[in-house]
Design a protein around this motif. Structure first.
Motif, PDB file in Angstrom:
ATOM      1  N   GLY A 187       2.601 -10.908  -2.007  1.00 67.37           N
ATOM      2  CA  GLY A 187       1.474 -12.023  -2.760  1.00 67.37           C
ATOM      3  C   GLY A 187       0.480 -10.886  -3.481  1.00 67.37           C
ATOM      4  N   LEU A 188       0.665  -9.767  -2.444  1.00 66.33           N
ATOM      5  CA  LEU A 188      -0.101  -8.857  -2.955  1.00 66.33           C
ATOM      6  C   LEU A 188      -0.038  -8.096  -4.173  1.00 66.33           C
ATOM      7  N   PHE A 189       1.261  -7.669  -4.122  1.00 60.74           N
ATOM      8  CA  PHE A 189       2.054  -6.740  -4.358  1.00 60.74           C
ATOM      9  C   PHE A 189       1.661  -7.216  -6.713  1.00 60.74           C
ATOM     10  N   TYR A 229      -0.460   2.603  -2.934  1.00 59.26           N
ATOM     11  CA  TYR A 229      -0.566   1.684  -4.018  1.00 59.26           C
ATOM     12  C   TYR A 229      -1.513   0.045  -3.557  1.00 59.26           C
ATOM     13  N   LEU A 230      -2.080  -0.104  -3.495  1.00 54.95           N
ATOM     14  CA  LEU A 230      -2.576  -1.278  -2.518  1.00 54.95           C
ATOM     15  C   LEU A 230      -4.181  -0.810  -3.180  1.00 54.95           C
ATOM     16  N   GLU A 231      -4.595   0.222  -2.984  1.00 51.13           N
ATOM     17  CA  GLU A 231      -5.518   0.641  -1.881  1.00 51.13           C
ATOM     18  C   GLU A 231      -6.080   1.428  -3.428  1.00 51.13           C
ATOM     19  N   PRO A 260       9.328   0.073 -11.738  1.00 55.42           N
ATOM     20  CA  PRO A 260       8.503   1.284 -12.299  1.00 55.42           C
ATOM     21  C   PRO A 260       7.463   1.839 -11.702  1.00 55.42           C
ATOM     22  N   VAL A 261       6.595   0.895 -11.388  1.00 56.34           N
ATOM     23  CA  VAL A 261       4.885   1.196 -11.238  1.00 56.34           C
ATOM     24  C   VAL A 261       5.276   1.830  -9.851  1.00 56.34           C
TER      25      VAL A 261
END
Length: 597
Positions: A429-431, A119-121, A106-107
């Motif tokens: 892990g990051l997401f 997304y991470l930024e 969904p994101v």
């Protein structure tokens, strides 16, 4: 009786013709979509198919990009050698589908990102994004090299064709049609290749059952040989593939290849609605289960054929990765086209992985390293040309890496998982930190990923060394040469040593039997657990660092948090802004998108 050996001269022209026809049709599809119609002239068409793709083709394309030629060559051999524990991945896929549809997709779909690492930024900062992108680029190119070289080696050994010639031809075709046709070509060539793969799997299974006494005879032989002892409830993490290791460890491993991986996410968001994306995930699971079931049946057939006359012990082959092509040539030697269809299927799966990866890599490299270095106004046609150049350049890079893969030893299935797990764990892990834990901040994400990467590399790399040098070996199912004729004394002695049911891992002495070397517990952990370990270390260390450095941090925009986890946001932050550098960068991105439109 041992099967006879084969050479390249034994293969008639039509076996080669089947393989070459598949390559020609794949190239033709690329030419059609690249040179006619819209010609993939815009980045949206090139990377996302104009968001007009269909559910089932996308599902098939994602599945093919995941299992690759390694699955068709490695999984049946894995079943023959270690048992059908990998079949439990069908249960793992259900868990992967649930987490993908309800937590992560969904994101991604709402943000419509060209690169998932954008997304991470937006959630953290640019250095976290670049760190993740570099991990992805290194892992993808190494994995692509394994994907190409390993099945090429197996086929080359069976046919006598030079392995590098086979690798070059397949890579060149994959790079060609991906470059000119974009995502639309990737998806529709995958559909063609899926038909070839299913045709090969069905025909091989049918011939297996027909020549070995029927399905029940093959099944009973697999049961008698212990290949179906798969519901092992042992919690020991050093066991190779118990029920818990597959359901937990392998679930996380597969999720890293689908739920957050650009090759999967890019295709899911190419569909016109989120509902369509969710259904494509469901069909992906069904497709994977069908292919894995057929691969297991082929492994059962090899058990019925060779468990009492093992080709490796009798020197018919030199490594188990060659077992499947050897088996198909053995049982279908008198049936025209079967072996050629199998070769076409292996490289169909390989081409799918190459094309999907290159298409995703081009989008990631462009968005993360190229776009911000271009002048503000660049035409869509120019951007599309840049994307195509990136595909060619990256294709050349991984082709060069192929020449280094020959130095790796051990089963290709385990090698492939070990290589990808080193980066998949920290990336998951990051997401997860970003989408599930609103309190996670940029420092926690960045340094947590570094800790996770270092931790799993410290386990996986020594473990791979011990495996490749044969200082450590996982227990295998019983094999022998008792059913062979005219055994010489040497083979008989080897058979006596090898014919046993293992219950614990075996180790080889490095001092001629004086002392036995046993790797540390950490280096004996099943490779199926690597991604899980990397993800957990990243999340735990990331949260600890975040809570220690979270004073005065602003809120998080709820669109960056999974809908299922937005209840964790304080009420005042549910419509807030992103934190730190991400606030500024998100505004910049929105302005850039507005100017481009």
């Amino acid at each position: 009786m041992p099967a006879k050996t084969f050479a390249a001269d034994d293969l008639p022209w039509y076996e080669y013709a089947t393989f070459l026809t598949m390559l020609a049709f794949s190239a033709f599809i690329g030419i059609y979509y690249g040179c006619f119609g819209s010609k993939q002239a815009t980045p949206k068409e090139y990377l996302l198919g104009g968001k007009k793709m269909k559910i089932f083709p996308i599902a098939v394309s994602v599945a093919l990009s995941q299992f690759s030629g390694i699955t068709l060559v490695g999984v049946p051999a894995d079943v023959y050698t270690y048992g059908a524990g990998i079949w439990l991945m069908c249960f793992s896929l259900v868990l992967v589908a649930i987490s993908t549809i309800y937590i992560y997709l969904p994101v991604f779909y709402n943000l419509e990102l060209t690169s998932t690492y954008e997304y991470l930024e937006r959630r953290f900062d640019r250095k976290t994004r670049l760190f993740a992108t570099v991990m992805y680029l290194l892992a993808s190119n190494c994995y692509l090299a394994v994907v190409v070289y390993s099945p090429a080696l197996a086929i080359a050994t069976a046919t006598g064709i030079n392995v590098h010639l086979v690798s070059f031809i397949v890579c060149a075709v994959g790079i060609f049609y991906t470059t000119i046709g974009g995502l639309v070509t990737v998806v529709w060539t995958d559909m063609l290749q899926f038909i070839v793969i299913i045709g090969s799997l069905v025909s091989t299974c049918a011939i297996s059952f027909g020549t070995l006494g029927g399905f029940s005879a093959v099944w009973n032989k697999a049961v008698d040989g212990g290949r179906l002892d798969i519901f092992d409830l042992d919690f020991n993490p050093t066991r190779r593939d118990t029920l818990w290791i597959i359901l937990i460890g392998y679930t996380v491993q597969v999720f890293g290849q689908v739920g957050i991986h650009p090759t999967g996410v890019q295709k899911f968001i190419a569909l016109p609605s989120f509902r369509a994306s969710a259904w494509s995930v469901v069909y992906y699971v069904l497709t994977m289960c069908v292919v894995m079931t057929f691969c297991n049946f082929i492994g059962f057939g090899m058990t019925a054929k060779y468990s009492e006359c093992d080709p490796l012990l009798t020197k018919q082959i030199t490594r188990y990765d060659q077992l499947v092509p050897y088996y198909i040539k053995d049982i279908a030697a008198e049936i025209p086209g079967v072996f050629g269809l199998y070769v076409a299927a292996v490289f169909s799966a390989t081409l799918s992985t190459i094309s999907s990866s290159l298409n995703a890599l081009s989008g990631v490299i462009y968005k993360d390293f190229v776009s911000n270095r271009l002048r503000s106004h660049v035409s869509e046609k120019s951007v599309t040309k840049i994307l195509k150049l990136i595909v060619v350049a990256d294709g050349i890079i991984f082709m060069l890496i192929v020449f280094l893969i020959k130095y790796l030893q051990g089963g290709i299935f385990g090698i492939a998982i070990a290589l990808t797990s080193i980066t998949h764990g920290p990336l998951i892990g990051l997401f997860s930190l970003g989408m599930i834990f609103p309190k996670a901040n940029s420092k926690g994400a960045f340094y947590g990923a570094i800790v996770g990467l270092a931790s799993i590399a410290a386990i996986a790399l020594p473990s791979q060394y011990y495996t490749s040098t044969k200082l450590f070996k996982y227990p295998t199912k019983s094999i022998s040469t008792d059913g062979c004729e005219k055994l010489n004394q040497t083979v008989a002695i080897i058979s006596t040593m090898m014919t046993r049911n293992f219950t614990t891992p075996s180790y080889e002495s490095t001092t001629s039997g004086v002392t036995t070397f046993e790797p540390h517990f950490l280096f004996r952990i099943s490779f199926y657990n690597y991604t899980l370990i990397g993800a957990l270390v990243t999340i735990i260390s990331g949260l600890m660092i975040s809570y220690a450095t979270n004073k005065g941090q602003p809120g998080v925009n709820k669109i960056l948090i999974s809908p299922m986890c937005q209840f964790l946001l304080p009420k005042e932050d549910r419509i807030g802004c992103t934190s730190g550098e991400a606030t500024v960068r998100m505004l910049e991105i929105k302005l850039e998108e507005k100017e481009n439109n």
